[in-house]
Design an enzyme around this catalytic site. Structure first.
Site, PDB file in Angstrom:
ATOM      1  N   HIS A  83     129.544  50.882  56.786  1.00 11.06           N
ATOM      2  CA  HIS A  83     130.185  49.834  56.428  1.00 11.06           C
ATOM      3  C   HIS A  83     129.895  49.209  55.110  1.00 11.06           C
ATOM      4  CE1 HIS A  83     133.878  48.037  56.445  1.00 11.06           C
ATOM      5  NE2 HIS A  83     134.015  47.595  57.770  1.00 11.06           N
TER       6      HIS A  83
ATOM      7  N   GLU B 182     139.471  57.650  48.932  1.00 10.99           N
ATOM      8  CA  GLU B 182     140.752  56.681  48.679  1.00 10.99           C
ATOM      9  C   GLU B 182     140.021  55.572  47.857  1.00 10.99           C
ATOM     10  OE1 GLU B 182     143.484  56.877  49.971  1.00 10.99           O
ATOM     11  OE2 GLU B 182     143.594  58.040  51.642  1.00 10.99           O
ATOM     12  N   LEU B 183     140.460  55.696  46.529  1.00 12.09           N
ATOM     13  CA  LEU B 183     139.748  54.710  45.438  1.00 12.09           C
ATOM     14  C   LEU B 183     140.744  53.501  45.068  1.00 12.09           C
ATOM     15  CD1 LEU B 183     138.004  57.651  43.624  1.00 12.09           C
ATOM     16  CD2 LEU B 183     137.298  56.434  45.686  1.00 12.09           C
TER      17      LEU B 183
ATOM     18  N   CYS C 217     143.810  47.580  47.265  1.00  5.28           N
ATOM     19  CA  CYS C 217     143.873  48.856  46.537  1.00  5.28           C
ATOM     20  C   CYS C 217     145.137  49.011  45.868  1.00  5.28           C
ATOM     21  CB  CYS C 217     143.135  49.748  47.240  1.00  5.28           C
ATOM     22  SG  CYS C 217     143.924  50.176  48.734  1.00  5.28           S
TER      23      CYS C 217
END
Ligand code: NAP
Length: 457
Positions: free
Chosen positions: A156, A229-230, A263
């Site tokens: 994390h 996942e950007l 995001c």
């Protein structure tokens, strides 16, 4: 490497955490791999689905400590932190309810005989996750992989170690055998070493392009499957026939949610010329109403940014945008005093040569653009290296649908800001990454889709 809990509303350190030793890392990998090789991973799914339900129960039973930890470590509003924990429970139950259907054999008609596809786990998955949704990002990887039978090792973000620790405790307290979910406080180099290990068969990353590129490079070198996942620079389009008060309210909420650190947060507001001034007045009013303060105070509607570095970066981005000719219509500078607060900000007049056009602003900063035709909307929306989500507001659903299909993004919402649900695929294109999480698609990312054929006669 510094795993530290620090309250971004006050700037005060809460706790320092000790990194895991090489021996502890090897122990975690060994346990995860042992689990993968056991009947628990490869056999009947029922115990794994029961564990998912137990995890959902544990999340709900520990709602307050989990929510408080998120608000204290990364500044999320307490109501949103509670909502995130409840949503994690919903995702766990969703996969508990649907995994059997998603992973059932699929028959393939063929002249060669009887053919079908089976879904099997592939091995240990390395998850690298960001701080902005410190539990949701984790359950998005854990729930489908647990259902499928893949053990997960998680690194994390360094600024949410308490959340990482509490989540691992939830999984343990739910009765998970060793190896189902291993939380490790480790360096990027140690992540690379884990990805290279033959016992690890996949890597799932949510984070920046910088981190995505590093993980993809390591995974590519060792031929491991990845999902990335950007970031995003999502458009929020307001067409000239939209319900403006509703669009303005949703626009402000979509930009200020999680202090702008989402995001799929709306970042570029594309407003058609005929309604530009009217919308802007409503939008500015809605953005101005934010109440900044302690995220644990229920009256607060805009918390701090997650870290001092995040505040500095956003400040530098806004300054650079202004130096390149942007006009500040609201906000535009960090708040003095303790904590890492940045006010609601609106930037206009962002010219073609302004670098801000192509950048993700991870904070409560809106870029507004005046656009003419529907074709101009599409051209500007697609003039971005990112392609994550987007939203279109219009009273003409057919018109909005046509635009939605032309926008280069993984997700487009009509008459709603971007959202997420366990049953809806989540992911992007271009620099926003590849692969999908959640839904039936998310559970198929790290499974062996094995073909079996019984020849005729
Ligand atoms: P980040 O700096 O990329 O960090 C994300 C995670 O990657 C952290 O655990 C970080 O660890 C780790 N990391 C960074 N560089 C690494 C490397 N070379 N090797 C291995 N691990 C590495 O991202 P962030 O600033 O925390 O998060 C914000 C970004 O995430 C934004 O761009 C946002 O849009 C994106 N995001 C995308 C989604 C999505 O679903 N598409 C969802 C949420 C956020 P450390 O903490 O140790 O640096």
């Amino acid at each position: 490497m510094h795993y530290q809990s620090l309250n971004p509303a006050t700037g005060r350190v809460l706790e320092n955490w000790t990194p895991h030793t090489p021996e502890e890392i090897e122990h975690a990998l060994h346990s995860a791999h042992q689990l993968y090789q056991s009947a628990w991973s490869k056999g009947d799914r029922t115990p794994r689905l029961q564990l998912l339900r137990a995890i959902a129960d544990q999340l709900e039973q520990n709602l307050e400590p989990l929510a408080t930890a998120a608000s204290e470590e990364m500044g999320k509003l307490i109501a949103a932190s509670r909502g995130e924990v409840r949503f994690c429970a919903a995702i766990a139950r969703y996969y508990a309810d649907h995994a059997e259907t998603f992973l059932a054999p699929v028959s393939y008609p063929t002249d060669l005989g009887e053919a079908w596809l089976e879904h099997h786990p592939i091995g240990v998955i390395m998850a690298v996750e960001p701080w902005n949704f410190p539990y949701y990002q984790l359950i998005r990887v854990l729930a489908p992989n647990l259902a499928a039978g893949n053990p997960v090792i998680c690194k994390h973000a360094q600024i949410v170690p308490r959340c990482a620790h509490l989540f691992a405790q939830v999984v343990k307290d739910a009765g998970a055998p060793a190896g189902v979910w291993s939380n490790l406080f480790i360096t990027a180099q140690q992540v690379a070493t884990l990805i290279a290990d033959p016992r690890v068969q996949g890597a799932a990353l949510t984070g920046s392009e910088r981190a995505g590129s590093a993980i993809a490079e390591q995974a590519g070198k060792h031929l491991k499957k990845t999902t990335l996942e950007l970031g995003g620079n999502d458009v929020f389009v307001v067409l000239d026939d939209a319900d403006l008060p509703r669009a303005a309210q949703e626009a402000a909420a979509a930009r200020l949610s999680n202090a702008g650190q989402v995001c799929t947060g709306a970042k570029r507001f594309l407003i058609q010329e005929a309604i530009y001034d009217d919308f802007l007045a409503l939008f500015r009013e809605a953005m101005s109403q934010a109440v900044m303060g302690n995220p644990l105070d229920e009256k607060t509607t805009l918390g701090p940014l997650s870290s001092k570095e995040a505040l500095q970066r956003l400040h530098e981005q806004v300054d650079a945008a202004v130096k390149h000719g942007a006009t500040v219509l609201l906000g535009g500078a960090p708040v003095d005093g303790e904590g890492f607060f940045y006010p609601p900000t609106i930037l206009a007049d962002i010219a073609l040569d302004n670098p801000a056009r192509q950048q993700e602003f991870f904070g409560p900063v809106a870029q507004v653009y005046r656009v003419k035709s529907d074709n101009d909307v599409v051209a500007l929306a697609n003039d971005s290296p990112y392609g994550l989500g987007g939203a279109i507001f219009s009273s003409n659903i057919e018109r909005a649908k046509q635009l939605a299909s032309r926008i280069e993004a993984g997700m487009v919402f009509i008459n709603s800001a971007s959202d997420t649900a366990p049953e809806l695929p989540f992911g992007g294109v271009k620099l926003s990454g590849f692969g999908r999480e959640l839904s039936d698609l998310g559970i198929k990312e790290f499974v062996n889709q094995k073909l079996v054929v019984v020849a005729k006669g």
